[in-house]
Design an enzyme around this catalytic site. Structure first.
Site: not given
Lengths: 153, 395
Positions: B85, B327
């Protein structure tokens, strides 16, 4: 199928599939208690599970020794998962971190032997070796779990 | 070390882009950043492209070269970056270092991802790790941190839910957000339980999207008709993997925050706007604490009193955060910086934090041994402006 390959297949059937090699002794001998196999650094005495090739703190080769971790631990944190895992564990299932005081180590593990929602931090648990899932070929995969320690009176 | 400035920035709408390819999404974000900079693609001297899952989901590697060739960019160095991430923010730091180090005057940094999964399935990453084989899932890991935080500090499930409520309320004001829908605390708590106490609306979605920024030297920045925003700190840290560590905070993040504040000669009290990695509600509460916005253990009460609302003491995730905005893994770290830049330049429309001068973006990624593999913190500062302004709102 020739005799050799038949024999090879028969041989294979005697071995269960384990989730990862080297985590524990399996199958257990008669009367043998299950243990996780970790290792320790002979310089700093720190223990590791799963086993490491070298100690990341001492950084010296060849000083690691296998150790059987204590079977008893205390749940540090736990959760109940309501969705199946991509790795094939059926929901609902409980897991968390277990502190093993004797070896001063925390391990991750699935919980068993009681209502999945009943596990809680601070609970005493002991190690068991049992199937955790069925793989793509329909074969049971053997792993380790922790179950509540039974009160003995 | 030279000062590094932000040039133009841009992003795609986050959400489901089933018919679009990585290179197409990446192209859109890059083009917006290039056009806002009013530079020609050929002026770009190096390209940094973050993509985390292309090899696993699309079977695509070398995404950076694919994206940049869509813009006619070839021959120059192009670097592909994966740090879970934190991929996008890691790419940003690589670009920052290259300019700070004097190697280039103009670089392009882009993060692009297509992570939307078929309904009811989860990303299968980290399959080689023992925990994953034993059934560990991302919401489960964060559920453990939430349970511990509740046990140790008295954080409540209602406080956790308020993170989702706030971020969705902010997301309504952001046309780039995936879920622009208002939720109440009850909606969040009554949504399907995923891993106790994490419910469905406590989790960010998997998304498709891209975000890009141009980074440049001071000399080049002066040629651009943009409000000058400087990178005051760019920090990347790696997990400690300390067996038996307290899981109610992340040492890797505290370390990154300290380094960033030291580098910028600023503290948490100086910040006007913050974007953090709210992949799950509990994460945002812990980030308040690790970044020093409030004391350890106070994160739950901090959101409860509205400190991080738009108009509050220190607005956090005005973009809607990952929870509402979405996301797209490797794009998220860059999209956070895009959002901060918009606030510093006064381009954030209805969700604008008034007079924002200093902003911080934090993101982390990758689980390992109960810790996080990578964490980045970026601090951006609006520099006293002497250039004619020509900025349009991004609402």
């Amino acid at each position: 199928m020739n005799e050799t390959s038949k024999k090879a297949l028969e041989g294979k059937e005697k071995y269960a599939v384990v989730v990862e090699a080297g985590l524990f002794h399996y199958p257990l001998n008669r009367g043998e208690k299950p243990h996780l196999t970790g290792n320790r650094c002979n310089i700093c005495d720190k223990r590791f599970f799963p086993k490491r090739t070298g100690c990341p703190y001492c950084f010296k080769d060849g000083d690691m020794e296998d150790v059987e971790l204590d079977r008893y631990g205390i749940i540090y944190a736990c959760t109940l998962v309501h969705i199946p895992s991509p790795s094939g564990i059926k929901a609902p299932y409980a897991y968390g971190y277990v502190d093993i005081p004797v070896d001063r180590i925390r391990v991750f593990g699935l919980f068993t032997g009681a209502e999945p929602s009943s596990f809680h931090a601070g609970q005493k648990v002991e190690l068991v070796i049992e199937p955790i899932k069925t793989d793509k070929n329909g074969q049971e995969v053997i792993g380790y779990k922790f179950k509540p320690v039974e009160n003995r009176h | 070390m030279r000062d590094v400035y932000l040039g133009g920035v841009g992003m795609t709408v986050f959400g489901k882009h089933l018919a679009r390819r990585l290179r197409d999404l990446g192209r859109e974000a890059c083009l917006k950043a290039i056009e806002e900079s009013r530079i020609h693609p050929k002026e770009i001297q190096a390209g940094y492209c973050a993509n985390a899952l292309g090899s696993a989901i699309q079977g695509e590697t070398g995404v950076g070269q694919n994206v940049l060739w869509e813009l006619g960019i070839n021959k120059i160095p192009i670097i592909n970056i994966e740090n879970a991430c934190a991929s996008g923010s890691t790419a940003l730091r690589e670009g920052w270092m290259a300019i700070a180090g004097g190697f280039y005057d103009v670089v392009l940094v882009v993060g692009v991802e297509k992570a939307v999964m078929p309904k009811g399935t989860m990303l299968n990453v980290g399959a080689a790790e023992l925990e994953t084989k034993l059934g560990d899932v991302f919401p489960g890991y964060f559920a453990l941190t939430a349970k511990k935080h509740m046990e140790v500090y008295g954080t409540t499930k209602e406080q956790l839910a308020q993170v989702s409520v706030k971020n969705h309320a902010n997301g309504i004001l952001n046309s780039y957000a995936q879920f622009r829908k208002e939720f109440t605390v009850e909606d969040v708590l009554n949504s399907p339980m995923i891993a106790d106490p994490i419910t469905l609306y406590s989790c960010c979605p998997n998304s498709d999207g891209a975000a890009a920024v141009i980074l440049c030297s001071e000399k080049k920045a002066k040629e651009l008709s943009l409000i000058p925003v400087k990178v005051a700190a760019s920090v990347l840290t790696t997990g400690c993997y300390e067996n038996g560590a307290d899981i109610t905070g992340w040492e890797v993040e505290k370390l990154a925050a300290k380094e960033a504040y030291d580098m910028a000669s600023l503290g948490p009290e100086d910040l006007n706007v913050v974007e953090v990695h709210d992949a799950f509600t509990i994460c945002e509460i812990i980030h308040y604490e690790d970044l020093g916005l409030c004391k350890s253990g106070e994160g739950g009460r901090f959101i409860e009193k509205g400190a991080t609302d738009l108009g509050g003491l220190i607005p956090v995730n005005p973009s809607g955060g990952l929870l509402s905005k979405g996301h797209p893994v490797a794009a998220s770290g860059i999209a956070q910086v895009v959002e901060i830049v918009w606030h510093l330049r006064g381009q954030a429309g209805k969700r604008q934090v008034e007079n924002a001068r200093i902003g911080l973006a934090q993101i982390m990624g990758g689980g390992k041994e109960g810790d996080t593999k990578a964490c980045t913190v970026h601090i951006l500062v609006k520099v006293q402006n002497t250039i004619t302004l020509d900025c349009k709102d991004n609402i």
